[in-house]
Write an enzyme that holds these catalytic residues in place. Sequence first.
Site, PDB file in Angstrom:
ATOM      1  N   THR A 133       0.626  -1.473   0.151  1.00  0.00           N
ATOM      2  CA  THR A 133       0.248   0.393   0.111  1.00  0.00           C
ATOM      3  C   THR A 133       0.857   1.034   0.534  1.00  0.00           C
ATOM      4  O   THR A 133       1.704   1.284   0.509  1.00  0.00           O
ATOM      5  CB  THR A 133      -1.128  -0.381   0.975  1.00  0.00           C
ATOM      6  N   GLU A 134       0.466   2.708  -0.949  1.00  0.00           N
ATOM      7  CA  GLU A 134       1.189   3.828  -0.930  1.00  0.00           C
ATOM      8  C   GLU A 134       0.275   4.990  -0.299  1.00  0.00           C
ATOM      9  O   GLU A 134      -1.203   4.481  -0.177  1.00  0.00           O
ATOM     10  CB  GLU A 134       1.655   3.068  -2.671  1.00  0.00           C
ATOM     11  N   GLY A 138      -4.383   2.047  -2.840  1.00  0.00           N
ATOM     12  CA  GLY A 138      -4.794   1.109  -1.941  1.00  0.00           C
ATOM     13  C   GLY A 138      -5.307   0.260  -2.710  1.00  0.00           C
ATOM     14  O   GLY A 138      -4.538  -0.860  -2.769  1.00  0.00           O
ATOM     15  N   ILE A 164       1.373  -0.169   6.955  1.00  0.00           N
ATOM     16  CA  ILE A 164       2.609  -1.348   6.202  1.00  0.00           C
ATOM     17  C   ILE A 164       2.581  -1.508   7.875  1.00  0.00           C
ATOM     18  O   ILE A 164       3.170  -1.131   9.167  1.00  0.00           O
ATOM     19  CB  ILE A 164       4.770  -1.055   5.992  1.00  0.00           C
ATOM     20  N   ARG A 275     -27.950 -11.680  32.527  1.00  0.00           N
ATOM     21  CA  ARG A 275     -28.510  -9.741  32.960  1.00  0.00           C
ATOM     22  C   ARG A 275     -29.965 -10.059  33.024  1.00  0.00           C
ATOM     23  O   ARG A 275     -30.216 -10.519  32.096  1.00  0.00           O
ATOM     24  CB  ARG A 275     -28.189  -8.798  31.817  1.00  0.00           C
ATOM     25  N   HIS A 285     -36.363 -12.580  26.392  1.00  0.00           N
ATOM     26  CA  HIS A 285     -36.895 -11.178  25.614  1.00  0.00           C
ATOM     27  C   HIS A 285     -36.710 -11.537  24.356  1.00  0.00           C
ATOM     28  O   HIS A 285     -35.817 -12.043  23.746  1.00  0.00           O
ATOM     29  CB  HIS A 285     -37.063 -10.228  26.282  1.00  0.00           C
ATOM     30  N   GLN A 343     -25.252  -3.965  21.199  1.00  0.00           N
ATOM     31  CA  GLN A 343     -26.830  -3.196  21.320  1.00  0.00           C
ATOM     32  C   GLN A 343     -27.128  -4.587  22.708  1.00  0.00           C
ATOM     33  O   GLN A 343     -28.248  -3.844  23.521  1.00  0.00           O
ATOM     34  CB  GLN A 343     -26.929  -3.092  19.960  1.00  0.00           C
ATOM     35  N   GLU A 370      -6.536  -5.693   3.252  1.00  0.00           N
ATOM     36  CA  GLU A 370      -6.496  -6.826   2.033  1.00  0.00           C
ATOM     37  C   GLU A 370      -7.633  -6.952   0.899  1.00  0.00           C
ATOM     38  O   GLU A 370      -8.195  -7.830   0.185  1.00  0.00           O
ATOM     39  CB  GLU A 370      -6.711  -8.670   2.421  1.00  0.00           C
ATOM     40  N   SER A 373     -14.673  -3.929   1.323  1.00  0.00           N
ATOM     41  CA  SER A 373     -16.096  -4.651   0.747  1.00  0.00           C
ATOM     42  C   SER A 373     -16.417  -4.170  -0.315  1.00  0.00           C
ATOM     43  O   SER A 373     -16.658  -5.500  -1.336  1.00  0.00           O
ATOM     44  CB  SER A 373     -17.263  -4.958   1.853  1.00  0.00           C
TER      45      SER A 373
END
Length: 385
Positions: A133-134, A138, A164, A275, A285, A343, A370, A373
């Site tokens: 990578t630079e 990317g 890096i 809990r 629940h 959550q 790497e 998405s």
Amino acid sequence: MNDLREPWPLTDEQRAVVDLCRDFARNEIRPRGREVDEADVETPVGLWREAAKVGITDFMLPEELGGGGFTDVFTQCLVQEELCFGDPGIGNLLCSNGFFADPLLALGTEEQKQRWLGPLVGPDAPMTSLATTEPGSGSDAASITTTAKKVEGGYLLNGQKAWISNAGAARFYVVFAKTDPALRSRGVSAFLLRAGTDGLSVGEPMRKMGQRAIVCREVFLSDVFVPEEDRLGAEGEGFTGLMRTFDISRIVLGAAAVGAARAAYEYARDYARTREQFGKPIIEHQAVAFRLADMANRIHAARLQVLHAARVVDAGGDVTGLAAMAKLTASEAAMFCTWAGLQTMGGWGYSREYPMEQWMRDAKLEEIEEGTSDIMRLVISRNLP
């Protein structure tokens, strides 16, 4: 979820290394995850040394070079999941020599493998680094601008790398540079460098959102001389080797994401069982129970996809599309599960008293490194069955 971890039978040797890593993750990695995160830009060298002593940092290297001999991607995925279940950043750090080794195994001569991979085994194993990578390159790896000019006896490398991993701490580097800038991907070559080489320097640690166990820096190359015998493969083969490396690393990082997702799921599940709100444990629940069901479902689907891709690459199949699918599914499962875990825990999940908020920060990187998405969807679209 434990009964879902072995969809295929394991050999005694595989079970032994998985058990070793499971115990190391539970006893050594998980208790120190927060400490390493808070340290921010300090490489956890002590943990690295402890892992090296028991063979975790070299388990993926060939047996003939002194490594553990688990060169198959399937076993590497089993190990990666367990280590990243302990802590995603630390788990990825402890296996990082595998990312350095992949292009060497793909392009290197036997002499190069002995000289550069042989020293990576044993309790004093050094860290290594892969520099692609630079600042301006990317996702488009073919657009790198670092150059390698042919001179008598070798090459002069000039350029700048960014983000890096292990830079500064690494003893050995694989650096990708253009031997012919006019040819884009067909002009990319790979070179092996040692730390301390004249003209090679690194910048200050880059402060990151998560996975802080792996310290990243910029790398600067100013007339760095590399002997011809330290070029990996022929001129112009670097990009092909890098893409083969990505096919493997994306699958293994998918396993890392499964480990992170599983950590969030199990922590949230156990919390929900104890809990109480409105007179009963919150797992009773439906809103909480269904969220946990979605987490379990995504983890199982991601694991099967990762291990299927691993089996295909180990059999010599075309895995580019499957690797992208596995990384995409697993990384997005990790992001969902850490969100869902936070959550479920509510305010306590948001608190730094508990690890969930850290895991959520750690998981985000899996959707970026790497290949983002977006790039994974592009690769899949170009490799549709």
